[in-house]
Scaffold this motif. Structure first.
Motif, PDB file in Angstrom:
ATOM      1  N   GLY A  40       0.739  -1.156   0.021  1.00  0.00           N
ATOM      2  CA  GLY A  40       0.094  -0.034   0.248  1.00  0.00           C
ATOM      3  C   GLY A  40       0.726   1.286  -0.027  1.00  0.00           C
ATOM      4  O   GLY A  40       0.400   2.237   0.511  1.00  0.00           O
ATOM      5  N   GLY A  70      -0.770   4.781  -0.928  1.00  0.00           N
ATOM      6  CA  GLY A  70      -1.922   5.288  -0.277  1.00  0.00           C
ATOM      7  C   GLY A  70      -1.542   6.273   0.922  1.00  0.00           C
ATOM      8  O   GLY A  70      -0.149   6.734   0.999  1.00  0.00           O
ATOM      9  N   LEU A  88      -1.642   6.330   4.318  1.00  0.00           N
ATOM     10  CA  LEU A  88      -0.678   5.873   5.397  1.00  0.00           C
ATOM     11  C   LEU A  88       0.539   5.175   4.823  1.00  0.00           C
ATOM     12  O   LEU A  88       1.586   5.294   5.315  1.00  0.00           O
ATOM     13  N   ASP A 135      -0.875  -6.762  -7.223  1.00  0.00           N
ATOM     14  CA  ASP A 135      -2.239  -6.189  -7.164  1.00  0.00           C
ATOM     15  C   ASP A 135      -2.896  -7.340  -6.179  1.00  0.00           C
ATOM     16  O   ASP A 135      -2.787  -8.553  -6.322  1.00  0.00           O
ATOM     17  N   LEU A 136      -3.484  -6.839  -5.196  1.00  0.00           N
ATOM     18  CA  LEU A 136      -3.730  -7.839  -4.035  1.00  0.00           C
ATOM     19  C   LEU A 136      -5.259  -8.234  -4.366  1.00  0.00           C
ATOM     20  O   LEU A 136      -5.369  -9.360  -3.722  1.00  0.00           O
ATOM     21  N   ALA A 188      -2.284  -1.270   2.718  1.00  0.00           N
ATOM     22  CA  ALA A 188      -3.318  -1.239   1.228  1.00  0.00           C
ATOM     23  C   ALA A 188      -4.677  -1.649   1.716  1.00  0.00           C
ATOM     24  O   ALA A 188      -4.717  -2.384   2.553  1.00  0.00           O
ATOM     25  N   ALA A 189      -5.606  -1.296   1.184  1.00  0.00           N
ATOM     26  CA  ALA A 189      -7.137  -1.728   1.367  1.00  0.00           C
ATOM     27  C   ALA A 189      -7.928  -1.043   0.310  1.00  0.00           C
ATOM     28  O   ALA A 189      -7.620  -0.225  -0.428  1.00  0.00           O
ATOM     29  N   THR A 200     -10.724   1.137  -0.018  1.00  0.00           N
ATOM     30  CA  THR A 200     -11.161   2.133   0.928  1.00  0.00           C
ATOM     31  C   THR A 200     -12.208   2.734   0.442  1.00  0.00           C
ATOM     32  O   THR A 200     -12.753   3.985   1.148  1.00  0.00           O
ATOM     33  N   ILE A 214      -9.745  -7.862  -1.493  1.00  0.00           N
ATOM     34  CA  ILE A 214      -8.573  -7.060  -1.188  1.00  0.00           C
ATOM     35  C   ILE A 214      -8.350  -6.817   0.747  1.00  0.00           C
ATOM     36  O   ILE A 214      -7.487  -7.010   1.166  1.00  0.00           O
ATOM     37  N   SER A 229      -6.976  -1.726  10.438  1.00  0.00           N
ATOM     38  CA  SER A 229      -8.409  -1.662  10.270  1.00  0.00           C
ATOM     39  C   SER A 229      -9.131  -0.384  10.685  1.00  0.00           C
ATOM     40  O   SER A 229      -8.261   0.678  10.738  1.00  0.00           O
ATOM     41  N   THR A 267      -8.184   2.375  13.228  1.00  0.00           N
ATOM     42  CA  THR A 267      -7.983   3.771  13.266  1.00  0.00           C
ATOM     43  C   THR A 267      -9.108   4.410  12.687  1.00  0.00           C
ATOM     44  O   THR A 267     -10.013   3.652  12.353  1.00  0.00           O
ATOM     45  N   SER A 268      -9.247   5.743  12.556  1.00  0.00           N
ATOM     46  CA  SER A 268     -10.309   6.498  12.104  1.00  0.00           C
ATOM     47  C   SER A 268     -10.148   7.767  11.283  1.00  0.00           C
ATOM     48  O   SER A 268      -8.938   8.363  11.491  1.00  0.00           O
ATOM     49  N   VAL A 270      -8.963   8.928   8.717  1.00  0.00           N
ATOM     50  CA  VAL A 270      -7.425   9.312   8.153  1.00  0.00           C
ATOM     51  C   VAL A 270      -7.183  10.487   7.292  1.00  0.00           C
ATOM     52  O   VAL A 270      -8.006  10.432   6.307  1.00  0.00           O
TER      53      VAL A 270
HETATM   54  N1  NAP Z   1      -8.867   6.662   5.121  1.00  0.00           N
HETATM   55  C1  NAP Z   1      -9.522   6.633   6.291  1.00  0.00           C
HETATM   56  O1  NAP Z   1     -10.200   7.403   6.571  1.00  0.00           O
HETATM   57  C2  NAP Z   1      -9.495   5.257   7.124  1.00  0.00           C
HETATM   58  C3  NAP Z   1     -10.236   5.385   8.403  1.00  0.00           C
HETATM   59  C4  NAP Z   1     -10.011   4.137   9.027  1.00  0.00           C
HETATM   60  C5  NAP Z   1      -9.152   3.140   8.775  1.00  0.00           C
HETATM   61  N2  NAP Z   1      -8.578   3.295   7.710  1.00  0.00           N
HETATM   62  C6  NAP Z   1      -7.692   2.142   7.062  1.00  0.00           C
HETATM   63  O2  NAP Z   1      -6.320   2.556   7.296  1.00  0.00           O
HETATM   64  C7  NAP Z   1      -5.347   1.840   6.312  1.00  0.00           C
HETATM   65  C8  NAP Z   1      -4.844   2.773   5.452  1.00  0.00           C
HETATM   66  O3  NAP Z   1      -5.950   3.650   4.650  1.00  0.00           O
HETATM   67  P1  NAP Z   1      -5.543   5.023   3.877  1.00  0.00           P
HETATM   68  O4  NAP Z   1      -6.400   6.081   4.281  1.00  0.00           O
HETATM   69  O5  NAP Z   1      -4.043   5.053   3.497  1.00  0.00           O
HETATM   70  O6  NAP Z   1      -5.969   4.394   2.280  1.00  0.00           O
HETATM   71  P2  NAP Z   1      -5.842   4.862   0.879  1.00  0.00           P
HETATM   72  O7  NAP Z   1      -5.251   6.240   0.885  1.00  0.00           O
HETATM   73  O8  NAP Z   1      -7.127   4.789   0.099  1.00  0.00           O
HETATM   74  O9  NAP Z   1      -4.707   3.757   0.400  1.00  0.00           O
HETATM   75  C9  NAP Z   1      -4.930   2.685   0.198  1.00  0.00           C
HETATM   76  C10 NAP Z   1      -4.045   1.937  -0.712  1.00  0.00           C
HETATM   77  O10 NAP Z   1      -4.269   0.748  -0.826  1.00  0.00           O
HETATM   78  C11 NAP Z   1      -4.081   0.425  -2.405  1.00  0.00           C
HETATM   79  N3  NAP Z   1      -4.816  -0.696  -3.039  1.00  0.00           N
HETATM   80  C12 NAP Z   1      -6.314  -0.697  -3.138  1.00  0.00           C
HETATM   81  N4  NAP Z   1      -6.687  -1.813  -3.693  1.00  0.00           N
HETATM   82  C13 NAP Z   1      -5.357  -2.545  -4.205  1.00  0.00           C
HETATM   83  C14 NAP Z   1      -5.152  -3.619  -4.940  1.00  0.00           C
HETATM   84  N5  NAP Z   1      -6.084  -4.503  -5.548  1.00  0.00           N
HETATM   85  N6  NAP Z   1      -3.840  -4.106  -5.005  1.00  0.00           N
HETATM   86  C15 NAP Z   1      -2.846  -3.306  -4.405  1.00  0.00           C
HETATM   87  N7  NAP Z   1      -2.979  -2.177  -3.648  1.00  0.00           N
HETATM   88  C16 NAP Z   1      -4.341  -1.692  -3.637  1.00  0.00           C
HETATM   89  C17 NAP Z   1      -4.453   1.499  -3.053  1.00  0.00           C
HETATM   90  O11 NAP Z   1      -3.748   1.766  -4.380  1.00  0.00           O
HETATM   91  P3  NAP Z   1      -3.803   2.719  -5.456  1.00  0.00           P
HETATM   92  O12 NAP Z   1      -3.066   3.959  -4.917  1.00  0.00           O
HETATM   93  O13 NAP Z   1      -3.172   2.344  -6.549  1.00  0.00           O
HETATM   94  O14 NAP Z   1      -5.319   3.062  -5.551  1.00  0.00           O
HETATM   95  C18 NAP Z   1      -3.956   2.586  -2.139  1.00  0.00           C
HETATM   96  O15 NAP Z   1      -2.486   2.895  -2.147  1.00  0.00           O
HETATM   97  C19 NAP Z   1      -6.464   0.933   5.557  1.00  0.00           C
HETATM   98  O16 NAP Z   1      -6.532  -0.424   6.134  1.00  0.00           O
HETATM   99  C20 NAP Z   1      -7.879   1.677   5.853  1.00  0.00           C
HETATM  100  O17 NAP Z   1      -8.766   0.576   5.871  1.00  0.00           O
HETATM  101  C21 NAP Z   1      -8.816   4.327   6.595  1.00  0.00           C
END
Ligand code: NAP
Length: 312
Positions: free
Chosen positions: A7, A10, A12, A39-40, A62-63, A65, A80, A103, A156-157, A159
């Motif tokens: 990831g 993303g 994080l 690709d996950l 990665a997630a 999201t 994923i 998560s 977390t929440s 982000v």
């Molecule tokens: N964002 C929030 O508000 C939030 C809140 C609570 C918890 N979280 C958790 O925190 C963690 C980090 O979130 P984040 O905010 O950093 O999310 P993010 O910015 O959406 O980043 C997620 C990353 O996962 C990658 N990804 C998605 N599908 C994929 C696939 N098929 N294969 C490989 N990579 C893939 C994306 O790749 P691409 O760049 O290519 O799209 C992206 O780089 C996650 O576990 C999320 O569930 C997030």
């Protein structure tokens, strides 16, 4: 030690790269992997990547999201967010490797009064939350059969970091529109991706070793709480004070109930996370002193983030 981070592109993932590339953290062989490298959704590719890198520590940032889109792409979201982490967990227990996974607060239904602890019953409202819960369950189940293997799941929440997020959306809209309505009856804690990366890396890493942390689920968010409306007002206020040209003053943001802004996926009304368990573990491991921002309230962190955006 070999560290494999999924990831990397993303919010994080970017913050983890910054953190791990600091001189004080550089005692390890680091591999950062994004969608183009692995690709996950392609489980053969994931297995190949794990076998090729032979990690001692897997960090999965990665997630899937896209909370609303998940409602119409459940298979992809589960692939994923649940199947891929379960493969990582199986690899980890079979190869004496530790796993750090992330998560979400969206595994709760939001009906609790007060903050959620790690022992509270989960009951996700939408597909995204259900898929993240399935990922948690898979990891916990796999590691339960291997008591010496180490894993941590950081829930977390709200982000924000380098990437699309609520704060950036509000600031863009504040430049385009004279007024805005924002939900004020959903409560949570905004979490800075850099803060989270700092806490998480100190938690799992002791130079070139995995720290002897107790395996389990931990809630990780800064001090305090707010609503989306509170977050929007603060972001607009700081942007204005930092010299950004906005069409809209913070006073022109109108608070509305979530019922007036229906979205495809339901969100929890309350997703405030209690960080007591993580605090206790950080104290047991004697890491709190290494984290100068551990107790910095969410509002100070958001203000610093918006000021930095204003300077770019
Ligand atoms: N964002 C929030 O508000 C939030 C809140 C609570 C918890 N979280 C958790 O925190 C963690 C980090 O979130 P984040 O905010 O950093 O999310 P993010 O910015 O959406 O980043 C997620 C990353 O996962 C990658 N990804 C998605 N599908 C994929 C696939 N098929 N294969 C490989 N990579 C893939 C994306 O790749 P691409 O760049 O290519 O799209 C992206 O780089 C996650 O576990 C999320 O569930 C997030």
């Amino acid at each position: 030690m070999n560290i494999l981070v999924f990831g990397k592109d993303g919010q994080l993932g970017g913050a983890l790269q910054k953190q791990l590339l600091q001189p004080s953290m550089q005692h390890n062989h680091l591999s950062f992997v994004g969608r183009s490298e692995c690709d996950l959704g392609n489980l053969d590719q994931l297995t190949y990547t794990l076998n090729a890198h032979k990690p001692d520590l897997i960090i999965n940032a990665a997630a899937y999201t896209a909370v609303d889109k998940a409602e119409v792409e459940p298979d992809l979201a589960f692939s994923i967010n649940a199947v891929a982490p379960s493969i990582m967990a199986n690899y980890a227990v079979q190869h004496r490797c530790a796993l750090l996974h992330f998560s979400t607060d969206y595994i709760f239904d939001g009906s609790k009064q007060g903050t959620y602890t790690e022992n509270d019953v989960v009951n996700p409202l939408g597909i995204y939350g259900k898929s993240k819960q399935a990922g948690e369950d898979a990891i916990v189940t796999v590691f339960a059969q291997h008591s010496t293997a180490q894993y941590a799941i950081f829930r977390t929440s709200w982000v924000y970091g380098d990437g699309g997020n609520f704060i950036r959306t509000i600031l863009r809209l504040a430049k385009e529109r004279p007024a805005l309505k924002v939900i004020d009856d959903q409560f949570g804690v905004p979490t800075n991706a850099e803060w989270l990366a700092d806490v998480a890396m100190h938690f799992v890493l002791d130079r070139d070793h995995v720290r002897p942390f107790n395996s389990g689920i931990y809630h990780a968010a800064p001090v305090g709480e707010t609503s989306w409306y509170g977050l929007a007002c603060l972001a607009a206020q700081v942007a204005l004070e930092s010299g950004q040209q906005l069409q809209m003053l913070p006073a022109e943001i109108t608070p509305i109930p979530a019922s007036e802004y229906p979205l495809p996926a339901p969100r929890p009304m309350n997703s405030r996370l209690s960080r007591d368990k993580l605090q206790m573990e950080l104290e047991r491991l004697a890491i709190v002193s290494k984290l100068p921002h551990w107790n910095t309230p969410w509002s100070d962190q958001v203000a610093a983030y918006v000021k930095k955006l204003s300077e770019q």
